[in-house]
Design a protein around this motif. Structure first.
Motif, mmCIF file in Angstrom:
data_model
loop_
_atom_site.group_PDB
_atom_site.id
_atom_site.type_symbol
_atom_site.label_atom_id
_atom_site.label_comp_id
_atom_site.label_asym_id
_atom_site.label_seq_id
_atom_site.Cartn_x
_atom_site.Cartn_y
_atom_site.Cartn_z
ATOM 1 N N ALA A 193 0.869 -1.202 -0.190
ATOM 2 C CA ALA A 193 -0.004 -0.050 -0.011
ATOM 3 C C ALA A 193 0.741 1.345 0.042
ATOM 4 C CB ALA A 193 -0.977 0.010 1.280
ATOM 5 N N GLN A 194 0.330 2.359 -0.744
ATOM 6 C CA GLN A 194 1.096 3.696 -0.818
ATOM 7 C C GLN A 194 0.762 4.245 0.623
ATOM 8 O OE1 GLN A 194 -0.325 5.938 -4.203
ATOM 9 N NE2 GLN A 194 -1.144 4.232 -4.949
ATOM 10 N N THR A 195 1.723 5.006 1.188
ATOM 11 C CA THR A 195 2.041 5.713 2.334
ATOM 12 C C THR A 195 1.290 7.182 2.035
ATOM 13 O OG1 THR A 195 4.269 6.738 1.846
ATOM 14 C CG2 THR A 195 3.994 4.721 3.267
ATOM 15 N N PRO A 196 0.860 7.954 3.043
ATOM 16 C CA PRO A 196 0.292 9.406 2.856
ATOM 17 C C PRO A 196 1.247 10.224 2.378
ATOM 18 C CG PRO A 196 -0.213 8.665 4.979
ATOM 19 C CD PRO A 196 0.814 7.606 4.512
ATOM 20 N N GLY A 197 0.870 11.305 1.534
ATOM 21 C CA GLY A 197 1.619 12.404 0.984
ATOM 22 C C GLY A 197 1.140 12.560 -0.502
ATOM 23 N N ASN A 198 1.917 13.596 -1.170
ATOM 24 C CA ASN A 198 1.682 13.695 -2.606
ATOM 25 C C ASN A 198 2.051 12.662 -3.314
ATOM 26 O OD1 ASN A 198 4.159 14.333 -3.214
ATOM 27 N ND2 ASN A 198 3.921 16.677 -2.859
ATOM 28 N N LEU A 199 1.944 12.739 -4.463
ATOM 29 C CA LEU A 199 2.332 11.585 -5.599
ATOM 30 C C LEU A 199 3.666 11.235 -5.253
ATOM 31 C CD1 LEU A 199 1.581 9.295 -7.421
ATOM 32 C CD2 LEU A 199 1.775 11.066 -9.168
ATOM 33 N N GLY A 200 4.619 12.484 -5.448
ATOM 34 C CA GLY A 200 5.876 12.270 -5.350
ATOM 35 C C GLY A 200 6.583 11.678 -4.126
ATOM 36 N N GLU A 201 6.061 11.922 -2.950
ATOM 37 C CA GLU A 201 6.253 11.484 -1.756
ATOM 38 C C GLU A 201 5.822 9.983 -1.740
ATOM 39 O OE1 GLU A 201 5.781 15.269 1.517
ATOM 40 O OE2 GLU A 201 3.892 14.337 0.600
ATOM 41 N N ARG A 202 4.851 9.654 -2.209
ATOM 42 C CA ARG A 202 4.450 8.340 -2.183
ATOM 43 C C ARG A 202 5.344 7.421 -3.035
ATOM 44 N NH1 ARG A 202 -0.888 8.334 -4.541
ATOM 45 N NH2 ARG A 202 -1.104 10.927 -4.674
ATOM 46 N N LEU A 203 5.662 7.891 -4.237
ATOM 47 C CA LEU A 203 6.592 7.316 -5.190
ATOM 48 C C LEU A 203 7.979 6.983 -4.341
ATOM 49 C CD1 LEU A 203 5.829 8.752 -8.547
ATOM 50 C CD2 LEU A 203 5.361 6.557 -7.886
ATOM 51 N N ASN A 204 8.432 7.917 -3.804
ATOM 52 C CA ASN A 204 9.796 7.795 -3.030
ATOM 53 C C ASN A 204 9.826 6.811 -1.888
ATOM 54 O OD1 ASN A 204 10.499 11.468 -3.511
ATOM 55 N ND2 ASN A 204 11.695 9.706 -4.455
ATOM 56 N N ALA A 205 8.542 6.744 -1.147
ATOM 57 C CA ALA A 205 8.312 5.867 -0.253
ATOM 58 C C ALA A 205 8.283 4.469 -0.676
ATOM 59 C CB ALA A 205 7.232 5.924 0.511
ATOM 60 N N LEU A 206 7.356 4.117 -1.797
ATOM 61 C CA LEU A 206 7.297 2.918 -2.450
ATOM 62 C C LEU A 206 8.846 2.358 -2.909
ATOM 63 C CD1 LEU A 206 4.227 3.200 -4.574
ATOM 64 C CD2 LEU A 206 4.524 1.571 -2.742
#
Length: 226
Positions: free
Chosen positions: A82-95
């Motif tokens: 699952a993706q983490t909270p945040g904008n799309l850039g933050e979610r992609l970085n976390a993944l």
């Protein structure tokens, strides 16, 4: 030059669970929530079709933790993260960080709204990743429909997501981080009602089953509007 590997990169599908009023809101304004939901379902089917035919490992990344069971059922052969909270850039970085920490070395990210992506596109991306660090497939509206890299992404949080400036900004951020980069052609995604006619033309001769179902849905929607 990136180290060549016989192992294909991992394909990561970043998606939302289609639901009435959730996702494809720019389509819903013109088409209504019911039609936008049907189209979102068919678009997701196309991306899931690509996961099934990918030659390497795959990941499905739903936008909410509570949708993991749904995502796992839709893509049973894929890892679900699952993706983490945040904008799309933050979610992609976390993944990206999570998957690389788990041992993944080369990652290809797609969304669920670019149905014209085909095996020729994916093959070109895989071949390019054997020669450069990072590969982008441009969208005709200035964004990107695919982003792939052998290296961790730079900080993506401040990029102009969902604007025509994204593609150039993402490429510039990667080059500034020292990535060798190749833009590997252009496709399109579906965000606005005008994109639907483009999809009808682009997919007219596409034999893939999920694309045929999408084409039928788009044609029916167009007929209803007429």
């Amino acid at each position: 030059m990136p180290q060549r590997s016989a192992i294909p990169p991992t394909l990561v599908l970043v998606c939302k669970r289609p639901a009435l009023g959730h996702g494809k809101q720019r389509l819903a304004v013109s088409l209504g929530t019911q039609q936008a939901w049907r189209i979102a379902e068919r678009l997701l089917d196309c991306a899931l079709e690509d996961l099934v035919h990918w030659p390497g490992a795959t990941v499905i990344a739903p936008d909410r933790t509570e949708h993991r069971d749904w995502a796992g059922a839709r893509a049973p052969l894929s890892r679900c993260l699952a993706q983490t909270p945040g904008n799309l850039g933050e979610r992609l970085n976390a993944l990206d960080r999570t998957l690389r920490a788990a041992g993944q070395r080369s990652l290809v990210f797609i969304g669920s709204d670019a149905p014209a992506l085909g095996e020729d596109d994916y093959r070109q991306v895989r071949e390019a990743l054997a020669e450069v660090d990072t590969v982008l497939l441009a969208a005709r509206d200035g964004g990107v429909v695919l982003m792939a890299s052998n290296r961790p992404w730079p900080d993506l949080a401040a990029l102009p997501w969902s604007t025509p400036a994204l593609g150039q900004a993402l490429a510039a951020a990667c080059r500034a981080a020292g990535h060798s980069l190749r833009v590997c052609g252009e496709s399109f995604d579906i965000d606005e009602p005008a994109d639907l006619q483009h999809a009808l033309r682009a997919l007219a001769e596409d034999p893939r089953p999920a694309r045929r179902r999408l084409l039928h849905t788009l044609a029916a929607s167009s007929a209803e509007r007429a």
